[in-house]
Scaffold this motif. Structure first.
Motif, short mmCIF file in Angstrom:
data_model
loop_
_atom_site.label_atom_id
_atom_site.label_comp_id
_atom_site.label_asym_id
_atom_site.label_seq_id
_atom_site.Cartn_x
_atom_site.Cartn_y
_atom_site.Cartn_z
N THR A 186 11.85 37.58 -4.55
CA THR A 186 12.26 36.40 -3.81
C THR A 186 11.12 35.93 -2.91
O THR A 186 10.09 36.60 -2.80
CB THR A 186 13.52 36.70 -2.96
OG1 THR A 186 13.27 37.84 -2.12
CG2 THR A 186 14.72 36.99 -3.85
N ALA A 187 11.32 34.80 -2.25
CA ALA A 187 10.23 34.16 -1.51
C ALA A 187 9.90 34.87 -0.20
O ALA A 187 10.78 35.31 0.53
CB ALA A 187 10.59 32.71 -1.22
N ASN A 188 8.62 34.98 0.06
CA ASN A 188 8.11 35.50 1.33
C ASN A 188 7.01 34.55 1.77
O ASN A 188 5.96 34.45 1.12
CB ASN A 188 7.57 36.92 1.15
CG ASN A 188 7.05 37.51 2.45
OD1 ASN A 188 7.27 36.95 3.52
ND2 ASN A 188 6.36 38.63 2.36
N ALA A 189 7.27 33.80 2.86
CA ALA A 189 6.33 32.80 3.35
C ALA A 189 5.97 31.79 2.27
O ALA A 189 4.82 31.38 2.12
CB ALA A 189 5.06 33.48 3.87
N GLY A 190 6.97 31.39 1.51
CA GLY A 190 6.78 30.35 0.50
C GLY A 190 6.17 30.82 -0.79
O GLY A 190 5.80 29.99 -1.64
N ILE A 191 6.05 32.13 -0.99
CA ILE A 191 5.43 32.67 -2.21
C ILE A 191 6.37 33.70 -2.85
O ILE A 191 6.90 34.58 -2.16
CB ILE A 191 4.08 33.33 -1.91
CG1 ILE A 191 3.08 32.28 -1.41
CG2 ILE A 191 3.53 34.04 -3.15
CD1 ILE A 191 1.75 32.85 -0.98
N VAL A 192 6.56 33.56 -4.16
CA VAL A 192 7.32 34.55 -4.94
C VAL A 192 6.33 35.24 -5.86
O VAL A 192 5.77 34.63 -6.77
CB VAL A 192 8.44 33.90 -5.76
CG1 VAL A 192 9.17 34.96 -6.59
CG2 VAL A 192 9.42 33.17 -4.87
N ASP A 193 6.08 36.52 -5.62
CA ASP A 193 5.12 37.28 -6.42
C ASP A 193 5.88 38.05 -7.51
O ASP A 193 6.66 38.95 -7.21
CB ASP A 193 4.35 38.26 -5.54
CG ASP A 193 3.21 38.96 -6.28
OD1 ASP A 193 3.07 38.73 -7.50
OD2 ASP A 193 2.47 39.72 -5.64
N VAL A 194 5.65 37.67 -8.77
CA VAL A 194 6.35 38.32 -9.88
C VAL A 194 5.57 39.51 -10.44
O VAL A 194 5.97 40.12 -11.43
CB VAL A 194 6.68 37.32 -11.00
CG1 VAL A 194 7.63 36.25 -10.49
CG2 VAL A 194 5.40 36.68 -11.57
N GLY A 195 4.42 39.82 -9.83
CA GLY A 195 3.66 41.00 -10.23
C GLY A 195 2.85 40.82 -11.49
O GLY A 195 2.43 39.71 -11.83
N VAL A 196 2.67 41.90 -12.22
CA VAL A 196 1.84 41.90 -13.43
C VAL A 196 2.68 41.52 -14.64
O VAL A 196 3.77 42.06 -14.86
CB VAL A 196 1.21 43.29 -13.65
CG1 VAL A 196 0.49 43.34 -15.00
CG2 VAL A 196 0.24 43.61 -12.51
N LEU A 197 2.17 40.58 -15.43
CA LEU A 197 2.79 40.17 -16.68
C LEU A 197 1.87 40.59 -17.83
O LEU A 197 0.68 40.24 -17.83
CB LEU A 197 3.01 38.66 -16.71
CG LEU A 197 3.79 38.06 -15.52
CD1 LEU A 197 3.90 36.55 -15.69
CD2 LEU A 197 5.17 38.70 -15.41
N LEU A 198 2.40 41.33 -18.77
CA LEU A 198 1.60 41.82 -19.89
C LEU A 198 1.82 40.94 -21.13
O LEU A 198 2.95 40.56 -21.44
CB LEU A 198 1.98 43.26 -20.23
CG LEU A 198 1.80 44.30 -19.12
CD1 LEU A 198 2.32 45.65 -19.58
CD2 LEU A 198 0.34 44.40 -18.70
#
Length: 290
Positions: A186-198
């Motif tokens: 979910t968003a943290n300071a306007g950013i959603v980090d979905v991590g590593v995508l392979l």
């Protein structure tokens, strides 16, 4: 003299049409759906979709639209109903050249966030540059380190269930395309980090991982589009999915027991209970609307 006046009037009419007078002239048509991230459904009052030459209103039934545009159009502006006071969303595409162009689901909402992450080669964990990442109708491209940022993505801090149910896609030359979900991010300071995508090279023996573990098809097909599929755990809504013209829905969730509800206006299907013993399990749960 009368014939000359008639000829001049005809020429003026042709010029007006060719310049897009009244927004009626177009070389191509662009279709898609506009959905509200707060509800997972179309807006109850029509939204507005604007190309560089025309404007169209969305259907309040399924969110669909068709708007005219000049050939090689690369952008659409989507505005929600004024009552919602949503920001205007700008969607950018590669030049659209076909007579009919489907741009899929375009999401709008009360907030805009950036979805970030990193794309790696599944065979050797090296970064993949110039991969195209699409999410909620928006698009980003990875840099030399495999990092990407998809800007202006619709979001609602008050209810993230629809956001978490959206399926994104990663594509790159010489790689198999792959899908992903926010996976609880979910968003943290306007950013959603979905991590590593392979993503997997086309010459690899290992297929990409499944992007979902609960899915199904809605029948009859004539009623499927616009169906809201709601996934609940312990009575609490955890995911929502709005079915498109392919009559299919899908979710990715952790292992656990869930209830699936189906509704399209007055048409419903019996609830279904499913249990995932492992997140790698895949369960199909079709539904027939009555």
């Amino acid at each position: 003299m009368k014939k000359i006046r008639i000829l001049l009037l005809c020429l003026v009419g042709i010029v007006i049409l060719a310049c897009g007078g009244g927004g009626s002239f177009s070389e191509i048509r662009i279709s898609g759906r506009v959905l509200d991230i707060s509800t997972g459904a179309p807006t109850t009052t029509s939204s507005s979709v604007q190309s560089s030459s025309a404007t169209a209103a969305t259907s309040t039934v399924d969110g669909s639209f068709i708007v005219g545009a000049p050939k090689n159009e690369t952008q659409l502006l989507v505005s929600g109903p004024s009552l919602l006071a949503y920001p205007v969303f700008t969607y950018t595409f590669s030049a659209l050249t076909q007579s009919q162009n489907d741009v899929g689901d375009l999401w709008i909402g009360p907030e805009q966030v950036s979805v970030t992450g990193k794309v790696l080669n599944a065979a050797d964990d090296t970064p993949v540059a110039n991969a195209v990442v699409r999410f909620a109708g928006q698009m980003g491209v990875t840099d030399a380190s495999g990092n990407f940022s998809v800007a202006n993505v619709a979001y609602s801090s008050a209810d993230t269930t629809s956001f978490e149910g959206i399926t994104g896609r990663v594509e790159a030359t010489n790689f198999l395309s792959n899908e992903f979900t926010p996976n609880g991010a979910t968003a943290n300071a306007g950013i959603v980090d979905v991590g590593v995508l392979l993503i997997t090279p086309v010459d690899s023996d290992s297929p990409p991982p499944l992007p979902y573990n609960i899915w199904g098809v809605i029948t009859p097909s004539g009623l499927a589009s616009g169906t809201i599929v709601t996934l609940k755990s312990g009575g609490t809504t955890v995911r929502r999915f709005t079915v498109g013209t392919d009559a299919r829905y899908q979710f990715w969730v952790n292992a656990g027991s869930y209830t699936i509800e189906f509704a399209n206006g007055t048409h419903t299907a019996p609830d279904q209970n499913v249990t995932l013993n492992n997140s790698s399990d895949v369960i199909r749960a079709d539904a027939t609307l009555n």
